[in-house]
Each structure stands twice: as structure tokens, then as C-alpha cells.
Design a protein around this motif. Structure first.
Motif, short mmCIF file in Angstrom:
data_model
loop_
_atom_site.label_atom_id
_atom_site.label_comp_id
_atom_site.label_asym_id
_atom_site.label_seq_id
_atom_site.Cartn_x
_atom_site.Cartn_y
_atom_site.Cartn_z
N ASP A 162 39.77 43.16 57.32
CA ASP A 162 41.11 43.63 57.68
C ASP A 162 42.00 42.43 57.97
N GLN A 163 42.07 41.49 57.02
CA GLN A 163 42.76 40.24 57.26
C GLN A 163 44.27 40.37 57.42
N ASP A 164 44.87 41.49 56.99
CA ASP A 164 46.32 41.66 57.12
C ASP A 164 46.72 42.59 58.26
N TYR A 165 45.76 43.00 59.07
CA TYR A 165 46.09 43.98 60.11
C TYR A 165 46.95 43.37 61.21
N ASP A 166 46.57 42.18 61.69
CA ASP A 166 47.35 41.57 62.77
C ASP A 166 48.76 41.22 62.34
N SER A 167 48.92 40.74 61.11
CA SER A 167 50.23 40.28 60.65
C SER A 167 51.12 41.41 60.16
N ASP A 168 50.52 42.42 59.51
CA ASP A 168 51.33 43.46 58.87
C ASP A 168 50.89 44.88 59.20
N GLY A 169 49.88 45.04 60.03
CA GLY A 169 49.39 46.38 60.36
C GLY A 169 48.77 47.10 59.18
N VAL A 170 48.22 46.33 58.22
CA VAL A 170 47.68 46.90 56.99
C VAL A 170 46.16 46.82 57.00
N TYR A 171 45.50 47.96 56.76
CA TYR A 171 44.04 48.01 56.69
C TYR A 171 43.50 47.71 55.29
N THR A 172 44.32 47.91 54.28
CA THR A 172 43.82 47.90 52.90
C THR A 172 43.67 46.48 52.35
N THR A 173 42.75 46.36 51.39
CA THR A 173 42.56 45.13 50.62
C THR A 173 42.38 45.50 49.16
N TYR A 174 42.66 44.55 48.28
CA TYR A 174 42.36 44.72 46.86
C TYR A 174 40.88 44.35 46.65
N ASN A 175 40.09 45.30 46.21
CA ASN A 175 38.64 45.13 46.17
C ASN A 175 38.13 45.05 44.74
N ASP A 176 37.31 44.04 44.46
CA ASP A 176 36.85 43.85 43.10
C ASP A 176 35.46 43.21 43.11
N VAL A 177 34.71 43.47 42.05
CA VAL A 177 33.41 42.85 41.83
C VAL A 177 33.41 42.29 40.41
N THR A 178 32.93 41.06 40.25
CA THR A 178 32.99 40.42 38.93
C THR A 178 31.68 39.73 38.59
N ASP A 179 31.50 39.54 37.29
CA ASP A 179 30.36 38.80 36.74
C ASP A 179 30.89 37.42 36.36
N THR A 180 30.77 36.46 37.26
CA THR A 180 31.43 35.17 37.06
C THR A 180 30.74 34.31 36.00
N ASP A 181 29.42 34.50 35.81
CA ASP A 181 28.71 33.64 34.86
C ASP A 181 28.41 34.34 33.54
N GLY A 182 28.88 35.60 33.36
CA GLY A 182 28.75 36.30 32.09
C GLY A 182 27.34 36.69 31.71
N ASP A 183 26.44 36.84 32.70
CA ASP A 183 25.06 37.18 32.36
C ASP A 183 24.79 38.68 32.41
N GLY A 184 25.84 39.47 32.66
CA GLY A 184 25.69 40.92 32.68
C GLY A 184 25.45 41.50 34.06
N ASP A 185 25.28 40.65 35.08
CA ASP A 185 25.08 41.11 36.46
C ASP A 185 26.25 40.63 37.32
N ASN A 186 26.80 41.53 38.12
CA ASN A 186 27.89 41.16 39.02
C ASN A 186 27.37 40.24 40.12
N ASP A 187 28.05 39.13 40.34
CA ASP A 187 27.58 38.17 41.32
C ASP A 187 28.66 37.74 42.32
N TRP A 188 29.82 38.37 42.28
CA TRP A 188 30.91 38.02 43.21
C TRP A 188 31.68 39.28 43.58
N GLY A 189 31.75 39.57 44.88
CA GLY A 189 32.55 40.68 45.37
C GLY A 189 33.61 40.17 46.31
N SER A 190 34.86 40.57 46.11
CA SER A 190 35.96 40.01 46.89
C SER A 190 36.88 41.09 47.43
#
Length: 242
Positions: A162-190
Motif C-alpha cells: 500500500d505504498q500510495d496510502y499515506d500520500s494519496d489515500g490509495v490502496y490499489t496498485t498495478y499488479n503484474d507477473v512476468t517471465d523476464t528470462d523467456g523460459d516459459g516460467d514467471n519469475d517476477w511479480g510486481s
């Protein structure tokens, strides 16, 4: 019987000798983590969790504002019986036992270690980062101290960003999971702040054996079998889990 079971690791990345059952705070140039009595983030006595420093050196709390939820869960099976142990900062309850908490920092490297007993398992959780770094390495060393053969051992580590809650009262984040090395398995969630753009994420050290993703209904979760999803960058009040 002391059987070494496995060792696993994850990486938390950020952009922009103490008695057992004691709280601790470790502070670097860009990362500060406030641990509670049972070894997860979010220390209620000072109302602070995982903090990161902005370009001006001001620390921003990523995990305590909004809802200070974090979770460590350990599960395994013996024959057909399942066993679950967890610690949750939201309910401030732990069903595993904390044997020891240690600050192993050496002046340039910050290191927090928790030694836990979860039924037949001994779990040592170690979090390490360089004083001037923006990445935390998280490692679990798991040993079977019982006499039974354990199957389907799972470890689940998660928090609600909740990194924007104190500054803007916002609970939401943009959530994504990616396969950074292209091996077919997701290895990064942000999770990216919808107002600030400040991003926090989990990276897998072994994407064949580890899963990263987001999930809702986090406040009631104490389960290593929680279904994790790829939200494809959509905003929501979701937790990030490994």
C-alpha cells in the motif's frame, strides 16, 4: 533424526544476537524493515513495516499503511494428514514457535535471521541486503527434525503493498507477473503504486520450483495453497505472494 530437507530463496526488489520473541528494526540507506515478534514485516508497536527511501532520502512505508498484513505459512503432509503453521501481522497471531531472533548485521551488510519450529520442521528465515542496496535476498533453510517422512512441504511468504496510502489515500496498485528470462516460467511479480509509480516486487531464484503472483481476500489468508494469479497490470487492492 535431523534430515536436511531443502533450501529455497527469493529476492525482494525495490525501486525509487537478540532474545527470541523480540522485535527488531534494520535500517540501510534505502531499505528499512521493521519485524514483529514472529518474524514477519510490520511492527505494530511503532506502526511501521517495510520502508524504502525516495530520491530525497525520505523513507516511505510500503506495507504498514492501509492494512498492515503480511504472512509466513509453512505446510506439509504426513500420510493423508495435513499440517499448517503460520504467522500473520494482520491478526498478530503465530501458530509456529519462534526459537530465536538474531541481528547478524556486520556494518555493511544487514542480516535478520529467525529460527522457527513449525511442527516437525525447523525453519530458518534469513533476510539480507547491503547497506546501500535496493534488493533484499530472502532465504529459507528447512530441516525435518521429526521421525516421519514429510511430503508436499510448502512455504508461503506474502504481504499487502500500500505504498500510495499515506500520500494519496490509495490502496490499489498495478499488479503484474512476468517471465523476464523467456523460459516459459514467471519469475517476477510486481506491484506499482497507481499514483507514485513506486514499485515493489518478488523475484524467484528458481522459477521451476517457485511461484509468484497476486491474490485478493488477503486478510483472511493463512494458507500456503493460496491460488496466485497474474493480473496483467490491472489495478486492484491485491497482495503479492511467493
Amino acid at each position: 533424526m535431523h534430515t536436511k530437507y531443502t533450501r529455497v530463496g527469493i529476492v525482494l526488489a525495490l525501486f525509487a544476537g537478540i532474545p527470541a520473541q523480540a522485535e527488531q528494526t534494520l535500517t540501510g540507506d534505502y531499505i528499512e524493515i521493521n519485524y514483529n515478534d514472529f518474524g514477519t514485516w510490520n511492527r505494530s508497536s511503532i506502526s511501521e513495516g517495510l520502508l524504502i527511501a525516495d530520491s530525497d532520502g525520505t523513507f516511505l512505508d510500503v506495507t504498514y499503511p492501509g492494512s498492515p498484513w503480511s504472512l509466513l505459512a509453512v505446510e506439509y503432509d504426513i500420510d493423508t494428514t495435513g499440517y499448517t503453521y503460520y504467522g500473520s501481522s494482520y491478526s498478530e497471531v503465530a501458530t509456529y514457535t519462534v526459537n530465536d531472533e538474531s541481528d547478524l548485521s556486520d556494518g555493511t551488510t544487514l542480516t535478520s535471521a529467525y529460527d522457527l519450529t513449525a511442527g516437525d520442521l525447523n525453519v530458518i528465515k534469513t533476510e539480507t541486503w547491503e547497506e546501500d542496496d535496493t534488493i533484499v535476498s530472502i532465504e529459507f533453510q528447512i530441516t525435518n527434525d521429526g521421525v516421519d517422512t514429510l511430503e508436499n512441504v510448502r512455504v508461503f511468504y506474502a504481504f499487502d503493498p500500500d505504498q500510495d496510502y499515506d500520500s494519496d489515500g490509495v490502496y490499489t496498485t498495478y499488479n503484474d507477473v512476468t517471465d523476464t528470462d523467456g523460459d516459459g516460467d514467471n519469475d517476477w511479480g510486481s506491484s506499482e503504486g497507481t499514483s507514485s509509480g513506486i514499485t515493489v516486487g518478488f523475484g524467484a531464484c528458481d522459477d521451476d520450483a517457485q511461484e509468484i503472483g497476486h491474490f485478493s481476500g488477503w486478510s483472511t489468508v493463512a494458507d500456503a495453497d493460496t491460488t496466485l494469479s497474474d493480473d496483467d497490470g490491472v489495478s486492484g487492492d491485491s497482495a503479492l505472494g511467493w
